[in-house]
Design a protein around this motif. Structure first.
Motif, PDB file in Angstrom:
ATOM      1  N   LEU A  10       1.391  -1.842 -10.110  1.00 21.54           N
ATOM      2  CA  LEU A  10       1.612  -1.541  -8.700  1.00 21.54           C
ATOM      3  C   LEU A  10       1.396  -0.055  -8.474  1.00 21.54           C
ATOM      4  N   SER A  11       0.688   0.300  -7.418  1.00 15.79           N
ATOM      5  CA  SER A  11       0.472   1.704  -7.081  1.00 15.79           C
ATOM      6  C   SER A  11       1.552   2.165  -6.103  1.00 15.79           C
ATOM      7  N   ALA A  12       2.182   3.291  -6.405  1.00 14.83           N
ATOM      8  CA  ALA A  12       3.244   3.824  -5.546  1.00 14.83           C
ATOM      9  C   ALA A  12       3.038   5.315  -5.335  1.00 14.83           C
ATOM     10  N   LYS A  13       3.549   5.802  -4.221  1.00 16.86           N
ATOM     11  CA  LYS A  13       3.506   7.232  -3.926  1.00 16.86           C
ATOM     12  C   LYS A  13       4.671   7.911  -4.643  1.00 16.86           C
TER      13      LYS A  13
ATOM     14  N   TYR B 267       7.734   5.326  -3.722  1.00 19.70           N
ATOM     15  CA  TYR B 267       7.827   4.416  -2.578  1.00 19.70           C
ATOM     16  C   TYR B 267       6.477   3.773  -2.284  1.00 19.70           C
ATOM     17  N   TYR B 268       6.549   2.628  -1.615  1.00 17.37           N
ATOM     18  CA  TYR B 268       5.345   1.943  -1.148  1.00 17.37           C
ATOM     19  C   TYR B 268       5.701   1.153   0.103  1.00 17.37           C
ATOM     20  N   PHE B 269       4.668   0.721   0.820  1.00 18.25           N
ATOM     21  CA  PHE B 269       4.861   0.009   2.081  1.00 18.25           C
ATOM     22  C   PHE B 269       4.356  -1.427   1.973  1.00 18.25           C
ATOM     23  N   VAL B 270       5.012  -2.303   2.701  1.00 19.11           N
ATOM     24  CA  VAL B 270       4.605  -3.704   2.789  1.00 19.11           C
ATOM     25  C   VAL B 270       4.266  -3.976   4.246  1.00 19.11           C
ATOM     26  N   LYS B 271       3.052  -4.462   4.495  1.00 22.37           N
ATOM     27  CA  LYS B 271       2.633  -4.692   5.874  1.00 22.37           C
ATOM     28  C   LYS B 271       1.768  -5.936   5.968  1.00 22.37           C
ATOM     29  N   ASP B 272       1.704  -6.480   7.169  1.00 21.34           N
ATOM     30  CA  ASP B 272       0.926  -7.685   7.431  1.00 21.34           C
ATOM     31  C   ASP B 272      -0.546  -7.354   7.267  1.00 21.34           C
TER      32      ASP B 272
ATOM     33  N   MET C 239       9.393  -0.478   4.001  1.00 16.67           N
ATOM     34  CA  MET C 239       9.246   0.527   2.955  1.00 16.67           C
ATOM     35  C   MET C 239      10.232   0.229   1.834  1.00 16.67           C
ATOM     36  N   VAL C 240       9.737   0.248   0.617  1.00 15.95           N
ATOM     37  CA  VAL C 240      10.585   0.113  -0.567  1.00 15.95           C
ATOM     38  C   VAL C 240      10.583   1.468  -1.269  1.00 15.95           C
ATOM     39  N   ARG C 241      11.770   2.040  -1.426  1.00 14.54           N
ATOM     40  CA  ARG C 241      11.883   3.376  -2.024  1.00 14.54           C
ATOM     41  C   ARG C 241      12.852   3.336  -3.202  1.00 14.54           C
ATOM     42  N   VAL C 242      12.431   3.915  -4.308  1.00 18.96           N
ATOM     43  CA  VAL C 242      13.256   3.986  -5.512  1.00 18.96           C
ATOM     44  C   VAL C 242      13.325   5.451  -5.925  1.00 18.96           C
TER      45      VAL C 242
ATOM     46  N   ASP D   5       0.843  -1.190   0.000  1.00 21.56           N
ATOM     47  CA  ASP D   5       0.000   0.000   0.000  1.00 21.56           C
ATOM     48  C   ASP D   5       0.878   1.239   0.000  1.00 21.56           C
ATOM     49  N   THR D   6       0.254   2.388  -0.228  1.00 21.12           N
ATOM     50  CA  THR D   6       0.992   3.653  -0.242  1.00 21.12           C
ATOM     51  C   THR D   6       0.903   4.375   1.095  1.00 21.12           C
TER      52      THR D   6
END
Length: 290
Positions: A165-168, A189-194, A205-208, A37-38
């Motif tokens: 994929l949706s990213a901020k 960037y986007y976030f990965v969470k349970d 957080m994955v940031r490019v 998610d973002t």
């Protein structure tokens, strides 16, 4: 009254038996199931469910994260100081280069359980002296989606992976003492969470990002292409769409044959027999009286 109670207990027992039998292992214990998610805590409505292929909290697994992804080759950076400052559990920092692009693209993974100190880029960059010049969302097409075996959720459930994929997105600038722009960056960037936690205990957080031209004539949009490309190419290295699973009942039959079928029959017939036994006994007594 007694029969009503017996019937109720039998129905509850039958439901308790059928629920796991008609479920998949992933529905019972969704290990590794994550939501991309973002936003960190609340849902943006554009998230997608995936299975993680690696443990973001495992230093050894992250150390072995591919240095080469398709046409990209990388150089690693030591961000131990940043890790300590952020209070993060793990930080991976790489600069990936491609022969198709002149400038490197920076790839960062930050994993942490201390959400109070886990600030998204929209907070971190201003704290580092940057100004947010542009903010929004972008769709990142994951072109080579052959690894996705197909949707595993129904259309009604939503959050299906549809090849993107949706990213901020942020465009940030830093100014010198004279007010002139000395640095401009494009950040995705986007976030990965349970997905099982409304307030996740751990967030990744994955940031490019990449440097953009300083002049107004040089549009940051030109830099957006390689940033999106690396984000798309790295996605299958970290995630996979959850493959279609068999129900537990199907697995019992396919793996154990007659024995599996017998187990299912016993589990289902036991509560059914508990419900109908008084009726059968009553009918038998009535037959004996006649």
């Amino acid at each position: 009254m007694r029969q009503t109670f017996r019937t109720t207990v039998g129905i509850i027992a039958l439901v308790c038996v059928l629920t796991p039998l008609l479920s998949t292992p992933g529905m019972i214990s969704p290990s590794g199931l994550s939501l991309i998610d973002t936003q960190i805590q609340s849902s943006s409505g554009t998230g997608i469910f995936v299975k993680t292929k690696l443990d973001f909290a495992d230093p050894e697994q992250m150390k072995n994260f591919p240095q080469k992804i398709g046409e990209w080759h990388s150089t690693s950076y030591d961000w131990s100081g940043v890790k300590q400052t952020l209070g993060a559990d793990l930080v991976l920092s790489r600069a990936y280069r491609s022969p198709n692009y002149s400038s490197p693209v920076f790839f960062v993974i930050v994993q942490g359980s201390n959400l109070s100190s886990f600030h998204p880029p929209v907070v971190c960059y201003p704290a580092l002296g940057y100004e947010i010049e542009e903010e929004g969302k972008v769709k990142i097409p994951v072109a080579n989606a052959s690894w996705a075996k197909g949707p595993w959720r129904s259309e009604k459930e939503g959050l299906l992976f549809r090849g993107e994929l949706s990213a901020k997105k942020l465009v940030v600038v830093k100014r010198g003492e004279d007010g002139e722009i000395t640095e401009r960056r494009v950040v995705l960037y986007y976030f990965v969470k349970d997905e099982r936690m409304s307030l996740p205990k751990e967030v990744t957080m994955v940031r490019v990002s990449a440097l953009a031209p300083l002049s107004l004539s040089g549009s940051p949009q030109a830099v957006l292409e390689p940033v999106k490309k690396l984000a798309a190419d790295s996605f299958p290295e970290m995630f996979e769409v959850k493959p279609k699973e068999k129900m537990v009942a199907e697995m019992l039959v396919s793996e154990h044959g007659v024995l599996g079928s017998a187990v299912i029959a016993v589990l289902v017939l036991a509560p059914v027999g508990y419900i109908i036994f008084p009726f059968v006994r009553r009918r038998r007594k009535e037959g004996e009286v006649e």
